[in-house]
Write a protein that holds these residues in place. Structure first.
Motif, mmCIF file in Angstrom:
data_model
loop_
_atom_site.group_PDB
_atom_site.id
_atom_site.type_symbol
_atom_site.label_atom_id
_atom_site.label_comp_id
_atom_site.label_asym_id
_atom_site.label_seq_id
_atom_site.Cartn_x
_atom_site.Cartn_y
_atom_site.Cartn_z
ATOM 1 N N PHE B 310 0.797 -1.352 -0.074
ATOM 2 C CA PHE B 310 -0.015 0.058 -0.043
ATOM 3 C C PHE B 310 0.740 1.069 -0.110
ATOM 4 O O PHE B 310 0.588 2.216 -0.501
ATOM 5 N N ILE B 311 1.787 1.282 0.777
ATOM 6 C CA ILE B 311 2.901 2.548 0.651
ATOM 7 C C ILE B 311 3.598 2.492 -0.765
ATOM 8 O O ILE B 311 3.476 3.718 -1.148
ATOM 9 N N ARG B 312 4.025 1.699 -1.264
ATOM 10 C CA ARG B 312 4.539 1.518 -2.522
ATOM 11 C C ARG B 312 3.602 1.976 -3.563
ATOM 12 O O ARG B 312 3.878 2.862 -4.420
ATOM 13 N N THR B 313 2.209 1.757 -3.485
ATOM 14 C CA THR B 313 1.403 1.854 -4.701
ATOM 15 C C THR B 313 0.930 3.087 -4.220
ATOM 16 O O THR B 313 0.689 4.034 -5.201
ATOM 17 N N PHE B 314 0.439 3.367 -3.243
ATOM 18 C CA PHE B 314 -0.412 4.674 -2.892
ATOM 19 C C PHE B 314 0.194 5.751 -2.023
ATOM 20 O O PHE B 314 -0.145 6.760 -1.724
ATOM 21 N N GLY B 315 1.381 5.320 -1.345
ATOM 22 C CA GLY B 315 2.081 6.532 -0.420
ATOM 23 C C GLY B 315 3.086 7.124 -1.072
ATOM 24 O O GLY B 315 3.472 7.213 -2.396
ATOM 25 N N GLY B 316 3.746 8.050 -0.519
ATOM 26 C CA GLY B 316 4.572 9.009 -1.034
ATOM 27 C C GLY B 316 6.135 8.404 -1.414
ATOM 28 O O GLY B 316 6.863 9.180 -1.844
ATOM 29 N N TYR B 317 6.339 7.401 -0.953
ATOM 30 C CA TYR B 317 7.700 6.859 -1.117
ATOM 31 C C TYR B 317 7.924 5.412 -1.900
ATOM 32 O O TYR B 317 6.847 4.730 -2.041
ATOM 33 N N PRO B 318 9.013 5.566 -2.760
ATOM 34 C CA PRO B 318 8.852 4.425 -3.854
ATOM 35 C C PRO B 318 8.860 3.106 -3.115
ATOM 36 O O PRO B 318 8.659 2.065 -3.354
ATOM 37 N N ASP B 319 9.749 2.909 -1.965
ATOM 38 C CA ASP B 319 10.031 1.619 -1.331
ATOM 39 C C ASP B 319 9.424 1.989 0.227
ATOM 40 O O ASP B 319 9.460 3.161 0.634
ATOM 41 N N ALA B 320 9.089 0.869 0.856
ATOM 42 C CA ALA B 320 8.416 1.228 1.961
ATOM 43 C C ALA B 320 8.683 0.286 3.067
ATOM 44 O O ALA B 320 8.027 0.034 4.108
ATOM 45 N N PHE B 321 9.810 -0.670 3.142
ATOM 46 C CA PHE B 321 10.058 -1.596 3.985
ATOM 47 C C PHE B 321 10.360 -0.845 5.133
ATOM 48 O O PHE B 321 9.749 -1.698 6.337
ATOM 49 N N ALA B 322 11.014 0.075 5.472
ATOM 50 C CA ALA B 322 11.387 0.574 6.661
ATOM 51 C C ALA B 322 10.170 0.922 7.307
ATOM 52 O O ALA B 322 10.065 0.717 8.586
ATOM 53 N N PHE B 323 9.328 1.721 6.611
ATOM 54 C CA PHE B 323 8.071 2.163 7.290
ATOM 55 C C PHE B 323 7.185 0.947 7.926
ATOM 56 O O PHE B 323 6.762 0.922 9.037
ATOM 57 N N ALA B 324 6.941 0.025 6.986
ATOM 58 C CA ALA B 324 6.158 -1.068 7.019
ATOM 59 C C ALA B 324 6.653 -1.960 8.343
ATOM 60 O O ALA B 324 5.877 -2.352 9.256
ATOM 61 N N VAL B 325 8.024 -2.001 8.466
ATOM 62 C CA VAL B 325 8.593 -2.896 9.554
ATOM 63 C C VAL B 325 8.424 -2.167 10.746
ATOM 64 O O VAL B 325 8.018 -2.752 11.922
ATOM 65 N N LEU B 326 8.637 -0.859 10.735
ATOM 66 C CA LEU B 326 8.316 -0.171 12.101
ATOM 67 C C LEU B 326 7.029 -0.198 12.459
ATOM 68 O O LEU B 326 6.612 -0.384 13.840
ATOM 69 N N LEU B 327 6.012 -0.022 11.794
ATOM 70 C CA LEU B 327 4.821 -0.265 11.739
ATOM 71 C C LEU B 327 4.401 -1.459 12.519
ATOM 72 O O LEU B 327 3.557 -1.832 13.422
ATOM 73 N N ALA B 328 4.845 -2.470 12.044
ATOM 74 C CA ALA B 328 4.572 -4.003 12.220
ATOM 75 C C ALA B 328 5.259 -4.111 13.635
ATOM 76 O O ALA B 328 4.693 -4.922 14.654
ATOM 77 N N ASN B 329 6.307 -3.575 13.931
ATOM 78 C CA ASN B 329 6.960 -3.691 15.124
ATOM 79 C C ASN B 329 6.202 -2.990 16.230
ATOM 80 O O ASN B 329 6.118 -3.694 17.284
ATOM 81 N N LEU B 330 5.270 -1.979 16.161
ATOM 82 C CA LEU B 330 4.381 -1.183 17.106
ATOM 83 C C LEU B 330 3.338 -2.410 17.248
ATOM 84 O O LEU B 330 2.820 -2.336 18.529
ATOM 85 N N CYS B 331 3.132 -3.179 16.230
ATOM 86 C CA CYS B 331 1.802 -4.252 16.507
ATOM 87 C C CYS B 331 2.369 -5.342 17.136
ATOM 88 O O CYS B 331 1.497 -6.119 17.725
ATOM 89 N N ALA B 332 3.428 -5.572 17.220
ATOM 90 C CA ALA B 332 4.079 -6.944 17.682
ATOM 91 C C ALA B 332 3.513 -7.292 19.077
ATOM 92 O O ALA B 332 2.946 -8.495 19.168
ATOM 93 N N PRO B 333 3.638 -6.280 19.934
ATOM 94 C CA PRO B 333 3.162 -6.892 21.545
ATOM 95 C C PRO B 333 1.664 -7.004 21.381
ATOM 96 O O PRO B 333 1.218 -8.079 22.288
ATOM 97 N N PHE B 334 1.011 -6.324 20.573
ATOM 98 C CA PHE B 334 -0.442 -6.543 20.423
ATOM 99 C C PHE B 334 -0.865 -7.933 19.760
ATOM 100 O O PHE B 334 -1.706 -8.709 20.444
#
Lengths: 753, 350
Positions: B310-334
């Motif tokens: 979704f970030i690659r396709t609709f977001g402002g950055y061409p690649d998105a792994f850093a953001f995606a990983v950080l967001l998922a890190n936030l969800c890990a305890p949950f």
């Protein structure tokens, strides 16, 4: 769809999650036949070995034969222990136990005579015995589960529910132990005879002998023995399962063989499954067929520190030291001596401890054989522990909570389902002793549960005691009443009169002393005829009352104050025809007010309320007599206003109700006094005095957060004054009072600020 | 004779944290080599620089915390962070970029949270995001792949470029393609082209693409995939996270591509472009910041895969792994709280 029995017959295996493959060290000890060691000089048999509540059947100095029972007991749990060899009982005393703590337990010490002669044995044919007779034989032979848990076998063999499947556990998944392996290779027919007895007892539909695939010789021997046995054809089979630790765990084995899980907190019998160790089957056979009690077992003595590693028939109670010496141990101080396997065994602090019924292995590793002591490092949450856990727990979460001592949270992650197999610790890349953390957490939880239970019991005891005391009291009272009535009924009228007279005398005496103590002011008031002297007397009385009240403010016994005021008020009606009497009444009321004030600080506000009520009643009684119409109306108006105010105050502050009540009364006293006394100079003076006192009272109350009351009082005062306004002096007095009220108000304000 | 007391088990697998980390670093090497083949020595220099800075800052912090620096350096975790950050940033980025990033990763993201095992975010990715947001120009100036570049930087030029002694005009040369057009990364190119109204097939005909995937990037990803498979084989990582990422990304990309092949990148391009394989096998699998149960890990991976798409396709950055990983890190305890395996003998949900 295949039934479970079909799948059992096909040897279908289910997956048990987790598990590990520690390096196999079985070849160290499984290459030689089971041997016998020389007899030890002494044998140590802990007495209440399995089960409880038993009595010793031998005493120090008794000569015993091999197989002589040392204990006897009646409880279902009780399992007798037997002398492992012939000799003499030389001591029965606490000796170190075969446990990591080595805590002393009562032990029967037998000095061997070297002859090892059996007591008379009673061989029997199971075909001729009833089920109960077989169970009794098993029980009196002291047979406990030989796999390690040492649970009394006669209980397991007498299940309450129907058993479909018996699993004979020959898995032996611990990487060093080979005692079952050798037993199956060498005594397969005897084990099958034991299995036949189990078959007779529980009548299962199938019996599966489970053996890991690292013991092909044992599996082969057992398969052949089945063919030779008398068991019904097709009822018994050998199922070879893949080697994986801890497949030999009861729950895991049931899962592998049947695909079912033993529900948490339940026993396998609830699934219709019974698991027995091969060693137990052998012991059952020996007990029933030959009448031999369980006095020896096969123990694997292994490890690189052992000169002649292998399996040995070891009498129960043999000191581990003897075992090590006889097998050529080179164990050195500071190394580990492990009872059981390297995965679940416990290390011994010292070796002067006995081999028990559940002791299947003594491991004396070499210097570099097992894991060296390493420092615990940070958990990197790799989750390998969860991969390895056969109970599907989250060991890492358990670890966090156990380490933080949040034991309730650990319990929420099903800590109690941990079987302490050690797989998590084994795979942990950070060398965290996870199982140790769980043991600590489990014992803390057990302790907490125990404490809770004890507290609950103590509470019940306490409540029962209270109830009992109450009942006893009631019973006593009823008895006393009954006795009194009996006495009354038996008394003559004359006696009654005498008693009544005596009671009256006592009461009179009491009253007299009380009046003498408190009523000098009342007496003075009465005695003084003239106005002046009355005023003086009143002043004196006030001073005295003040003193008395001061003293009382320190004492919580407010009851006395009540008495006093009552006495005072009682005196007044008598003097009510006189003006002075009114003054006196006013004075007395003012004093009472003070007393109330003092009491307002005390928590016994209920008493104050009562007192105030008493007082007002007295006043209202006095007043109608003294007041003409006009004044009465004014008083009524005032009272209404007050009531209104009071309601308002109460609406705002429901908690203040109690404290407010006396204040209200107090103000009423003041206002009522004023109109009545308004035609007289002295009365006015008295009114002024009363007001001054009221002011003081207000000041005192300003410290109190319930300042609303002060307001009420102030207003009441000012309202009252117009009634006295026909007179100049009265106006002056009113002005003075107002000024005072103002002062009080400002003082109150300051205090607040 | 007194013997030693210890709690069972008395044996342990001889696979320690340091070894696991070491294996991960070794498995990164094929990808690193291929990256150097296509983008010059820059990446290797960045990695070396990052390692030096990482070890230095880790030791300094351990000293400040009065712990044993040798123990912390010995677990190889700082080195792994450094290597990951080193391969993630543009090869010819100025030296201070990697220094800032590495110090931030080690000191702030890892040690201030309590050191190894306690950090909430993936240190390398948090540092990458810091750099990307703070220095967007430097962080998006990639070198053109050597096979299609006008001029490929040699070792000396790479060193000069990184340590700032190269004129910016010369530096720019290395990002030019054969046709003299400045070359961004394939994902960036495609994103810009789609925004300009080109179709994806028109964009894919540019020299930076070889028809379906980006030149060089395909091989880089393939090398990381190979390294990742070795890691799986060694059981240094488990399959759930990587599979979750790749499956989710593939599914999302397929759906998008089927709905609009002209303005969406193909699943192949998604899987073999940018940091996909590196992140799927080496970054998102950092156990410290991931979910722990098997199902939880799959969900964690799938979340990353979807976010990336979704970030690659609709977001402002061409690649998105850093953001995606950080967001998922936030969800890990949950995820960990709600996704638990069913304990033996318990019914589902209890």
């Amino acid at each position: 769809m295949l039934t479970l029995l079909d799948q059992l017959d096909q040897g279908t295996l289910w997956r048990s999650p987790g598990g590990i493959h520690p390096p196999q060290e079985k070849s160290l000890s499984n290459t030689t036949a089971i041997a016998r060691l020389a007899l030890a000089q002494q044998y140590l048999v802990p007495v209440p070995q399995v089960g409880e509540s038993c009595t010793l059947s031998v005493k120090v100095g008794d000569r015993v034969l091999k197989g002589t029972p040392l204990t006897q007991g009646t409880s279902l749990q009780h399992l007798p222990v037997h002398a492992p060899t012939s000799g003499t009982v030389i001591a029965i005393e606490p000796r170190p136990s075969n446990h990591a703590s080595a805590l002393p337990v009562n032990t029967c010490v037998i000095a061997a005579d070297g002859q090892d002669s059996w007591c008379p044995l009673q061989p029997s044919d199971p075909a001729e015995l009833s089920q109960q007779q077989i169970l009794d034989k098993v029980r009196s032979a002291g047979i406990a589960g030989l796999g390690g848990a040492a649970f009394p076998s006669h209980i397991k063999l007498n299940p309450v529910s129907e058993i479909e499947l018996v699993i004979i556990n020959g898995v032996e998944c611990e990487p060093y132990i080979t005692s079952d392996d050798r037993l199956m290779r060498e005594h397969s027919d005897d084990i099958l005879a034991g299995i036949a007895i189990i078959h007779k007892l529980v009548q299962p539909q199938r019996i599966v002998i489970a053996i890991e695939d690292n013991k092909p010789e044992a599996a082969e021997a057992m398969t052949q023995a089945i063919g030779r046995s008398q068991l019904p054809v097709g009822s018994t089979r050998v199922t070879v399962i893949p080697t994986k630790y801890p497949s030999g765990g009861e729950k895991q084995l049931i899962q592998i063989i049947t695909g079912k899980e033993v529900p948490a907190g339940a026993i396998p019998a609830q699934l219709g499954v019974l698991v027995h160790n091969v060693g137990t089957a052998y012991a059952i056979q020996a007990a029933v067929l030959q009448g031999q009690p369980l006095v020896e077992r096969v123990v694997t003595v292994t490890g690189q520190s052992i000169g002649r590693p292998g399996n040995y028939w070891v009498p129960i109670g043999t000191p581990v030291t003897h075992l090590l010496e006889a097998s050529g141990s080179t164990a050195f101080a500071g190394q580990k001596i492990i009872v059981g396997g390297p995965m679940m065994g416990h290390a011994l602090p010292q070796t002067q401890v006995p081999v028990l019924k559940g002791t299947n292995c003594i491991l004396a590793p070499g210097a570099a054989e097992l894991a060296t002591e390493v420092e615990e490092k940070a958990c990197i949450r790799c989750g390998e522990c969860a991969q390895a856990c056969p109970a599907q727990l989250l060991p890492q979460q358990l670890f966090w909570h156990a380490k933080a001592e949040e034991y309730d949270k650990a319990a929420g992650f099903n800590l109690k389902d941990c079987i302490e197999c050690g797989c998590c610790s084994y795979v942990c890349p950070s060398d965290i002793p996870l199982v140790e953390y769980y043991r600590v957490a489990k014992s803390a939880l057990r302790q907490a549960a125990e404490d809770k239970l004890q507290a609950e019991r103590a509470k019940q005891r306490f409540e029962a005691r209270l109830q009992r005391l109450e009942e006893e009291k009631l019973a006593r009272e009823a008895k006393a009443k009954e006795a009194a009535e009996r006495r009354k009924a038996s008394m003559s009228p004359k006696d009654k009169d005498a008693v009544a007279a005596a009671m009256a005398r006592i009461q009179a005496k009491k009253a007299a002393t009380e009046t003498a103590a408190v009523s000098p002011d009342a007496q003075a008031t009465e005695a003084a005829g003239g106005n002046k002297s009355a005023a003086v007397a009143a002043a004196v009385a006030r001073a005295k009352a003040k003193k008395a009240q001061q003293a009382q403010t320190d004492s919580p016994a407010a009851v006395r104050t009540e008495v006093q005021t009552e006495v005072q008020t009682e005196v007044q009606p008598a003097a009510a025809d006189d003006k002075q009497a009114k003054i006196a009444a006013a004075v007395a009321r003012a004093k009472a007010k003070k007393a109330q004030q003092a009491q307002a600080d005390s928590p016994a506000a209920v008493q104050t309320e009562v007192q105030a009520e008493v007082q007002t009643r007295v006043q209202t009684e006095v007043q109608p007599a003294a007041a003409d119409d006009k004044q009465a109306k004014i008083a009524a108006a005032v009272a209404r206003a007050k009531a209104k105010k009071a309601q308002q105050a109460q609406a705002d502050n429901p908690a203040a109700v109690q404290i407010e009540a006396p204040t209200e009364v107090q103000t009423r006293v003041q206002t009522e006094v004023q109109p009545a006394a308004a035609d007289d100079k002295q009365a006015r003076i008295a009114a002024a005095v009363a007001r001054a006192k009221a002011k003081k009272a207000q000041q005192a109350q300003t410290d109190n957060p319930a300042a609303m009351r002060t307001e009420v009082q102030n207003e009441v005062q000012t309202e009252v004054q117009p009634a006295a306004a026909d007179d100049k002096q009265a106006r002056i007095a009113a002005a003075v009072a107002k000024a005072k009220a103002k002062k009080a108000a400002s003082a109150a304000k300051q205090d607040k600020e | 004779m007194a013997f030693k007391i210890a709690s069972s088990p008395h044996v342990s697998r001889n696979l320690h944290t340091a070894t696991v980390m070491q294996r991960v670093i070794l498995c990164l090497l094929p990808g690193l080599v291929v990256q150097c083949v296509f983008f010059g020595w820059g990446t290797l220099i960045q990695v070396m620089l990052a390692i030096a800075v990482a070890l230095g800052s880790e030791a300094a912090v351990m000293k400040l915390r009065r712990r044993n620096p040798a123990a912390a350096l010995g677990d190889n975790s700082a080195m792994l962070t450094a290597v990951l950050l080193g391969v993630a940033i543009p090869p010819l980025a100025p030296w201070w970029l990697i220094v800032i990033g590495t110090v931030f990763a080690i000191v702030i993201v890892k040690q201030l949270y309590g050191g190894l095992g306690h950090n909430l975010f993936n240190p390398a990715m948090a540092a990458y995001v810091l750099l990307l947001i703070s220095y967007p120009v430097q962080m998006t100036s990639w070198v053109a792949p050597s096979t299609v570049a006008q001029q490929a930087p040699d070792l000396l030029a790479s060193l000069q470029a990184i340590f700032g002694s190269l004129a910016s005009s010369e530096l720019k040369l290395y990002s030019l393609g054969i046709d003299g057009v400045s070359m961004a990364t394939p994902l960036d190119t495609l994103k810009t082209d789609l925004a300009l109204g080109l179709t994806s097939s028109e964009s894919l005909s540019k020299p930076i693409f070889d028809g379906s995937t980006g030149v060089g990037w395909f091989w880089v990803n393939l090398a990381y995939l190979a390294g990742g498979l070795v890691l799986l084989k060694l059981k240094a990582i488990r399959w759930q996270i990587s599979t979750g990422i790749l499956v989710a990304l593939f599914v999302c990309a397929s759906v998008g591509w089927m709905l609009g092949p002209d303005n969406h990148a193909s699943p192949l391009l998604h899987l073999f472009s940018g940091a996909t394989m590196l992140a799927a096998f080496f970054i998102a699998t950092d156990p410290v910041t991931a979910a722990t149960s098997n199902r939880g890990r799959f969900l964690f991976g799938a979340l990353i895969g979807m976010l990336v798409y979704f970030i690659r396709t609709f977001g402002g950055y061409p690649d998105a792994f850093a953001f995606a990983v950080l967001l998922a890190n936030l969800c890990a305890p949950f995820i960990d709280y709600y996704v638990r395996p069913r304990t033996y003998g318990h019914r589902a949900g209890s």
